[in-house]
Enzyme design. Structure first.
Site, mmCIF file in Angstrom:
data_model
loop_
_atom_site.group_PDB
_atom_site.id
_atom_site.type_symbol
_atom_site.label_atom_id
_atom_site.label_comp_id
_atom_site.label_asym_id
_atom_site.label_seq_id
_atom_site.Cartn_x
_atom_site.Cartn_y
_atom_site.Cartn_z
ATOM 1 N N GLU A 148 0.612 -1.266 0.216
ATOM 2 C CA GLU A 148 0.363 -0.308 0.301
ATOM 3 C C GLU A 148 1.340 1.332 0.032
ATOM 4 O O GLU A 148 0.546 2.543 -0.859
ATOM 5 C CB GLU A 148 -0.817 -0.233 1.090
ATOM 6 C CG GLU A 148 -2.251 0.803 0.709
ATOM 7 C CD GLU A 148 -3.087 0.714 2.196
ATOM 8 O OE1 GLU A 148 -3.505 -0.611 2.948
ATOM 9 O OE2 GLU A 148 -3.640 1.009 2.311
ATOM 10 N N GLU A 208 1.759 1.420 -3.213
ATOM 11 C CA GLU A 208 0.837 2.210 -3.373
ATOM 12 C C GLU A 208 0.676 4.240 -4.194
ATOM 13 O O GLU A 208 0.488 4.771 -5.131
ATOM 14 C CB GLU A 208 -0.803 1.510 -3.631
ATOM 15 C CG GLU A 208 -1.888 1.530 -5.060
ATOM 16 C CD GLU A 208 -2.925 1.119 -4.043
ATOM 17 O OE1 GLU A 208 -2.523 0.065 -3.050
ATOM 18 O OE2 GLU A 208 -3.745 1.168 -4.788
ATOM 19 N N CYS A 237 -8.168 -1.879 4.431
ATOM 20 C CA CYS A 237 -7.809 -3.300 5.350
ATOM 21 C C CYS A 237 -9.454 -3.807 5.981
ATOM 22 O O CYS A 237 -9.412 -4.313 6.976
ATOM 23 C CB CYS A 237 -6.871 -2.740 6.470
ATOM 24 S SG CYS A 237 -5.565 -2.163 6.310
ATOM 25 N N SER A 264 -7.762 1.290 -2.125
ATOM 26 C CA SER A 264 -6.081 0.761 -2.276
ATOM 27 C C SER A 264 -6.737 -0.285 -2.913
ATOM 28 O O SER A 264 -7.750 -1.268 -2.619
ATOM 29 C CB SER A 264 -5.405 0.701 -0.790
ATOM 30 O OG SER A 264 -4.767 -0.394 -1.296
ATOM 31 N N LYS A 277 -15.114 -9.796 8.556
ATOM 32 C CA LYS A 277 -13.789 -10.355 8.317
ATOM 33 C C LYS A 277 -14.269 -11.709 7.626
ATOM 34 O O LYS A 277 -14.254 -12.547 6.646
ATOM 35 C CB LYS A 277 -12.966 -10.501 9.148
ATOM 36 C CG LYS A 277 -12.187 -9.781 9.743
ATOM 37 C CD LYS A 277 -10.873 -9.363 8.385
ATOM 38 C CE LYS A 277 -10.335 -8.120 8.398
ATOM 39 N NZ LYS A 277 -9.343 -7.709 7.087
ATOM 40 N N GLU A 300 -16.012 -11.363 4.662
ATOM 41 C CA GLU A 300 -14.924 -10.633 3.755
ATOM 42 C C GLU A 300 -14.622 -12.040 2.876
ATOM 43 O O GLU A 300 -13.954 -12.134 2.024
ATOM 44 C CB GLU A 300 -13.714 -9.803 4.375
ATOM 45 C CG GLU A 300 -12.673 -9.694 3.086
ATOM 46 C CD GLU A 300 -10.840 -9.045 3.988
ATOM 47 O OE1 GLU A 300 -11.120 -9.398 5.355
ATOM 48 O OE2 GLU A 300 -10.812 -7.257 3.365
ATOM 49 N N GLU A 327 -13.826 -12.969 -5.220
ATOM 50 C CA GLU A 327 -12.743 -12.372 -5.991
ATOM 51 C C GLU A 327 -11.892 -12.847 -5.020
ATOM 52 O O GLU A 327 -10.117 -12.917 -5.121
ATOM 53 C CB GLU A 327 -12.315 -10.584 -5.687
ATOM 54 C CG GLU A 327 -13.772 -10.134 -5.794
ATOM 55 C CD GLU A 327 -14.682 -10.151 -5.214
ATOM 56 O OE1 GLU A 327 -16.405 -10.472 -5.568
ATOM 57 O OE2 GLU A 327 -14.876 -9.104 -4.357
ATOM 58 N N CYS A 344 -10.156 -1.440 15.470
ATOM 59 C CA CYS A 344 -10.460 -2.880 15.411
ATOM 60 C C CYS A 344 -10.343 -2.841 17.386
ATOM 61 O O CYS A 344 -10.985 -3.898 17.688
ATOM 62 C CB CYS A 344 -9.492 -3.968 15.366
ATOM 63 S SG CYS A 344 -9.161 -3.498 13.154
#
Lengths: 573, 159
Positions: A278, A281, A298, A318, A357, A360, A365, A502
């Protein structure tokens, strides 16, 4: 300043304070069910009623301002009787299945029934019939256990700016649910689980992956690896009665190994990896002209939020996978290859402070060659259940180190657990990438703390960078709206879905104590202060994986394994 | 894009959330019900989430979320009708048609709506089918009335 008397004790308070806040400050406890610290009182549950001399009825202390000369009794027979009756009435339409409930022993309603000495079923009536909504990959809604306190509705609207759920219907038919009474899976729910952490009962809970994980651990044909997120080591202890903020990394690693996990990895390692990708990036976008600001990727609740509400900004996000997914991807490629393990035989578990999560990990993907990067996600709470189930107690386990190669981490990676941490970690490495030198002071003070929006400007090699950090998506909305309206001074923006990051995630130990969140945050900062290596790019194993396997950040292999894409979502918003 | 909803929204330019109920009423008057599409458009127009609009709309009995059937049955549950046994009437209807108030049968023939009082207490218990009143209904009579409309409906469809 106003003077009042509470339970015949004289107390001073500021005018404009609510009775409840004054009571709390003076250590006088009245129970609440619908009260949410920091939000406008709703006065829905009436548990906090107190008797005020001269007033005809009981008043809800959460919504009633103090007045000079007020004489208050918090536990008069009348107030206590009213509270008890409320609990009895709530129980009259509540399934009597505490023994089977995930919140058994940790339920506000159960605790109140105990505290108020409810020993009889005084009110008998027909119980409402409801269907359980288990459509979401992250959450389960069980309206039968709902007491209509409305906390979930308010958190979803006021803290997260999502409003996936609201009250539906009226009177005895009232219930909480998404638009058109549909499943959460087709709603605008971002799976963050903040509703779970405020729910006083078991009406909202995570979709549990415990059975799958136990089955995998018991399957001799499976090679089971586990990773734990940066914030988990400073929160898991609370589930075992340990002081909030205590870092239990060593004992937790031991516990996981004794549970039968073949390798115990640290997601902070792949947080370091995320920073390499990142950070590169960011540098690339600055050099090549955007799109800026770069938005972090994230936090999966935030990702779904952008996909639904700000699809025109998807290009800013990102392309890096989250640390969870990165670790999953390299475990089933680099690590599997190195150890000669068939990746199809590998079962990858992660312990996360997060319910999103789970969503996710199921994103199509985020897999390669038909194999999901991560097979099962446990919340911190579920991990504690698993550890207890095996008769293990974190208090009495000797510490052990994590496994190589994904056990080494910098403290920058560990900072991913707190709002502003990704930004600090990225700034440290971006500085090195751009100038070849380390930052003189690695701490960016204005990006620390629990404020919902934090901003800073830093200069790296003559380049002025605008940084913004938001946590709690209602706060992110404010910044995104500014960007949409043409704000141009920001280069990098970190968003964490949950307020504070978190450490206050939807999968963390349920705690109504804001001091616990603060202690968790301080613990992560202390780990950073005392660390030998505070920058991601000096993590030896990170350097090694680039040498041996990945090549360079943003290279071909990185692109294939560590980066992803996003979709627009047509949901009822 | 739903043109008929859009024309209604065009009359409410710059309005805030306090226009929600009049808007819902007008849309339902025009469309017969509140569709998902309509809710989405209204939400976008007033900057309100769909869950909130659905919450408000379900608070009131007057709003429905399915198109009405060919025969829309209003069941009076006012005081007089209640005393004369309208609860049984409603129960028979929901059992016979296998739908609840606010819903429409799969074949699109019938829909049920509960109303508080339709001002025909002398005829209690009373139902209205497409505005046509049926007085002093009993569970037996209901079955007969449904049979009649089913036949009518079949003739209308198959000629």
């Amino acid at each position: 300043m106003v003077k009042l008397s509470v339970n015949n004790r004289n107390i001073e308070a500021k005018s404009g304070d609510t009775i409840l806040s004054v009571l709390k400050r003076n250590g006088i406890k009245v129970p609440t069910l619908c009260h949410l610290e920091g939000l406008f009182p709703s006065g829905a549950c009436r548990m906090c009623v107190v008797e005020v001399e001269g007033l005809p009825g009981l008043v809800p202390s959460c919504a009633y301002p103090v007045q000079d000369g007020m004489r208050i009794q918090t536990h008069s027979p009348r107030a206590v009787r009213a509270r008890k009756t409320i609990v009895e009435l709530l129980l009259a339409d509540h399934p009597d299945d505490c023994l089977y409930c995930v919140r058994n022993g940790d339920c506000d309603l159960q605790n109140l029934a105990e505290e108020l000495g409810v020993r009889q079923r005084r009110y008998a009536g027909k119980k409402s019939m409801h269907q359980i909504d288990s459509s979401s990959p992250s959450l389960i809604r069980d309206p039968a256990k709902c007491i209509l306190c409305g906390k979930c509705v308010r958190v979803c609207e006021e803290i997260q700016g999502v409003s996936a759920i609201d009250f539906i219907g009226r009177g005895s038919r009232a219930r909480v649910g998404p638009a058109f009474d549909e499943g959460l899976n087709v709603s605008s729910c971002i799976n963050c689980g903040q509703c779970v952490t405020v729910c006083p009962t078991g009406a909202l809970r995570e979709q549990s992956a415990l059975k799958d994980v136990i089955d995998a651990l018991n399957d001799p044909g499976k090679f089971v690896v586990v990773q734990h997120a940066p914030s988990v080591s400073v929160t898991l202890g609370e589930e075992f009665g340990i002081k909030p903020g205590t870092d239990m990394i060593g004992a937790m690693t031991t516990a996981l190994r004794r549970l039968g996990f073949d390798r115990v990895f640290d997601t902070s390692f792949s947080a370091d990896l995320t920073i390499m990708e990142e950070g590169s990036e960011l540098v690339k976008r600055i050099r090549e002209g955007g799109p800026l600001p770069l938005l972090t990727s994230c936090s999966p609740g935030w990702i779904k939020f952008v996909e639904q509400f700000y699809p025109e900004l998807i290009g800013h996000v990102s392309s890096c996978k989250s640390p969870q997914q990165m670790l999953g991807a390299i475990a089933k490629s680099y690590f599997a290859e190195r150890e000669g393990i068939d990746p199809a035989r590998m079962y990858s578990v992660s312990i996360m402070p997060c319910t999103a999560k789970k969503f996710e990990a199921e994103r199509p993907e985020l897999s390669s060659g038909g194999l999901a990067d991560v097979d099962a996600v446990l919340t911190t709470r579920e991990a504690a259940r698993l550890i207890r189930m095996r008769g293990l107690d974190l208090n009495s386990l000797p510490p052990e180190p994590a496994d190589t190669p994904f056990g080494e981490r910098s403290s920058a990676g560990k900072l991913f657990g707190v709002s502003g941490g990704v930004m600090e970690a990225a700034a440290r490495s971006a500085h090195y990438l751009l100038t070849g030198e380390e930052m003189a002071d690695p701490v960016i003070k204005s990006l620390r703390g629990l404020d919902g929006i934090k901003e800073a400007t830093i200069t790296i090699g003559g380049l002025e960078l605008g940084l913004a950090v938001a946590s709690g998506l209602a706060n992110a909305r404010k910044l995104l709206d500014q960007i949409r309206a043409g704000r141009k001074d920001l280069h990098f923006m970190e968003v964490m879905t949950c307020p504070g990051g978190c450490i206050a995630g939807g999968g963390q130990p349920v705690s109504s104590d804001p001091n616990a969140i603060r202690a968790r945050m301080k613990s992560l900062y202390a780990i950073d202060t005392g660390a030998a290596n505070r920058v991601s790019h000096r993590n030896k194993q990170i350097q090694k994986i680039y040498e041996e396997f990945l090549g360079e950040p943003l290279g071909e292999r990185s692109h294939k394994l560590l980066h992803t894409r996003y979709v627009t979502r047509d949901v009822m918003i | 894009m739903n043109p008929s909803v859009q024309t209604i929204l065009d009359k409410y330019v710059g309005e805030g959330r306090d226009s929600l109920i009049p808007l819902l009423q007008e849309v339902q008057d025009r469309e017969g019900y509140l569709s998902r599409d309509a809710l989405k458009l209204i939400g976008r127009h007033l900057n309100l989430p769909a869950s909130k609009i659905y919450g408000v709309a379900t608070f009131y009995n007057q709003f429905r979320f399915e198109a009405v059937g060919r025969y829309h049955i209003q069941v009076c549950r006012g005081t007089a009708c209640h005393v004369k046994g309208s609860a049984k009437v409603l129960e028979t209807l929901t059992r016979e048609l296998k739908i609840r108030p606010g819903q429409t049968t799969r074949d699109g023939l019938f829909s049920i709506e509960v109303v508080a009082c339709i001002g025909a207490c002398g005829l209690a218990p009373v139902i209205a089918v497409n505005g046509e009143f049926h007085a002093g209904v009993t569970p037996e009579k209901i079955k007969e009335i449904l049979r009649t409309y089913r036949k009518q409906g079949a003739e209308a469809i198959h000629g």
